[in-house]
Design an enzyme around this catalytic site. Structure first.
Site, PDB file in Angstrom:
ATOM      1  N   LYS A   1       0.814  -1.213   0.000  1.00 14.59           N
ATOM      2  CA  LYS A   1       0.000   0.000   0.000  1.00 14.59           C
ATOM      3  C   LYS A   1       0.842   1.255   0.000  1.00 14.59           C
ATOM      4  CE  LYS A   1      -0.565  -0.331   5.038  1.00 14.59           C
ATOM      5  NZ  LYS A   1      -0.081  -1.732   5.131  1.00 14.59           N
TER       6      LYS A   1
ATOM      7  N   HIS B   1       1.382  -3.662  15.208  1.00 18.31           N
ATOM      8  CA  HIS B   1       1.892  -2.556  14.406  1.00 18.31           C
ATOM      9  C   HIS B   1       1.960  -1.332  15.304  1.00 18.31           C
ATOM     10  CE1 HIS B   1       2.693   0.154  11.128  1.00 18.31           C
ATOM     11  NE2 HIS B   1       2.477  -0.764  10.204  1.00 18.31           N
TER      12      HIS B   1
ATOM     13  N   GLU C   1       6.678  -5.642   8.382  1.00 13.19           N
ATOM     14  CA  GLU C   1       5.910  -5.059   7.284  1.00 13.19           C
ATOM     15  C   GLU C   1       6.387  -3.637   6.968  1.00 13.19           C
ATOM     16  OE1 GLU C   1       1.906  -5.234   8.657  1.00 13.19           O
ATOM     17  OE2 GLU C   1       1.853  -7.426   8.749  1.00 13.19           O
TER      18      GLU C   1
END
Length: 450
Positions: free
Chosen positions: A100, A228, A298
């Site tokens: 993204k 996250h 990530e």
């Protein structure tokens, strides 16, 4: 076909996978050659040459519509260097690039050749990665709240790894993809990050036991924990606390009979604080998780933020007279703005800094920082092309030059959350050319650049 194992990663070597499929030739590719010193000077030279070639080929007085559009120059060598830096500082953590952040096809190709995994949040992102020939096992569908049809698509494509953070999602997965490999995403302290993702996602720690129990009752396969700490995180201790919490959830899951084997430490990594963050994370991993536990991350902006430079054309100018001082300032209007590639100003809290690229026919890139008397400097505000008053890139900036219509400005560090969130508001294009260069021979070799 692209070459395979051309990169020596030393003691941190991973198995480089089979070559992925090419997705078409880049607009332009260039390699510095063995006689140019690697690093910043080489990168600047390549980027500058690409910018110069493009802007000097455009004549705003006679060009066709669109020929003077904004464009990017991407140094894939910077992406390669960031990968090597990651391996030196986080050898336990296999990066799964957050698509993204910037789904540029050449970035995806390079990272695929380097052996990374991919963090996808939608059917389209999964499809773009699979179309490169990537094995589904290298993809994690890291979206805790998924569209039903997308879950069915993931099942059809055998993309098994996915996250969840609530009971409703478990029932959905039971119905549509009972063989999925699930990661329970837990809430974190992301108060020191640019974008606070825990406002939207993450199971509170007092709910994890019940969620794991429900997953067991539904005969679902929970294999790991994810967290996250927020996009653009700045507090290393957020990683430490999150790893501790993940350890607790691992133990809860193990007690329930789950075979836990993977920890996903998410993203939040920034280039300027990376070593500091990586040191805290590495120590925490070693303290709480044995080597038998697989660890993935990530990263998004970490790989691409500094790799992209954008050049924009000055399409209009207005003079503004200060009635008190009598001093003249100017409003510059560019052919890109916050509804386009500068969307990061609104969505990602970025403050891009304008620099003069070409002024009155003189190419300024690489001339170094120009020292000038701020009293004698010319003040500008910089605006996008749409008819919306919020389309402002910079409220105030000074240049020593008198910038006029037809000149060019450039902005560095424009690779993260820029073109991926551009719109077509007011009929302006959301797609701009990218010129690719490589300041690293390793990246050039993997991509077949010459």
């Amino acid at each position: 076909m692209a070459p395979t194992a051309l990169v020596d990663l030393g003691e941190y070597n991973w198995n480089i996978p089979q070559p992925v499929q090419h997705v078409g030739k880049p607009t332009l590719i260039a390699n510095h050659g063995a006689d140019v010193i690697r690093g910043s000077a080489a990168a600047k030279s390549l980027i500058g040459n690409a910018l110069k070639t493009r802007v000097q080929s455009v004549n705003g007085d006679v060009c066709e519509p669109g020929e003077e559009d904004a464009f990017f120059v991407a140094d894939l060598g910077e992406v390669y260097r960031q990968f090597m830096r990651w391996k030196m500082n986080l050898p336990r953590v296999k990066p799964h690039y957050a698509v993204k952040c910037n789904p540029d096809p050449q970035v995806l190709r390079l990272l695929a050749e380097l052996g990374t995994g991919f963090d996808c949040a939608s059917k389209a992102e999964i499809e773009s990665v699979l179309n490169l020939g990537i094995d589904p096992s290298r993809i994690i569908y890291a979206q805790p709240c998924k569209t039903k049809s997308y879950v069915r698509y993931a099942a059809q494509q055998n993309v098994k790894q996915m996250t969840f953070d609530n009971a409703d999602e478990l029932y959905k997965i039971k119905q549509l993809f009972p063989n999925a490999e699930l990661y329970l995403r837990i809430i974190t302290d992301d108060s020191e990050s640019l974008c606070r993702l825990s406002l939207k996602f993450g199971a509170p720690m007092d709910t994890t036991q019940d969620l794991l129990t429900l997953a067991k009752e539904l005969d679902l396969n929970v294999v790991g924990v994810a967290f996250h700490v927020g996009s653009g995180a700045s507090d290393p201790n957020a990683f430490l606390k999150a790893v501790k919490d993940a350890r607790c959830v691992f133990d809860q899951a193990t007690d329930l009979g789950f075979s836990m084997h993977t920890l996903d430490v998410g993203g939040g990594f920034c280039s300027d604080t990376f070593e500091k963050m990586a040191a805290v994370l590495s120590d925490a991993l070693d303290a709480y998780f044995p080597p038998s536990v697989r660890v993935i991350g990530e990263p998004g902006r970490y790989f691409v933020a500094e790799a992209f430079t954008i050049a924009c054309h000055v399409i209009a100018r207005r003079s503004v007279e200060d009635p008190v001082s009598g001093k003249t300032s100017y409003m510059l209007y560019l052919n890109d703005g916050v509804y386009g590639n500068f969307s990061s100003i609104m969505f990602d809290h970025q403050q891009p800094v304008a620099k003069v690229l070409q002024c009155a026919g003189t190419f300024e890139y690489g001339a170094g920082t120009m020292e000038f008397d701020t009293e004698a400097g010319v003040e500008y505000s910089i605006w996008g092309p749409t008819c919306d008053g919020i389309d402002c890139i910079s409220q105030s900036i000074e240049f020593p030059q008198i910038v006029d219509v037809g000149d060019w400005l450039f902005f560095e560090d424009m690779g993260a959350y820029t073109k991926c969130s551009a719109t077509r508001f007011n009929g302006f294009t959301d797609s701009h050319d990218t010129i690719y260069v490589s300041s690293e021979p390793g990246a050039s070799a993997l991509l077949g650049m010459h």
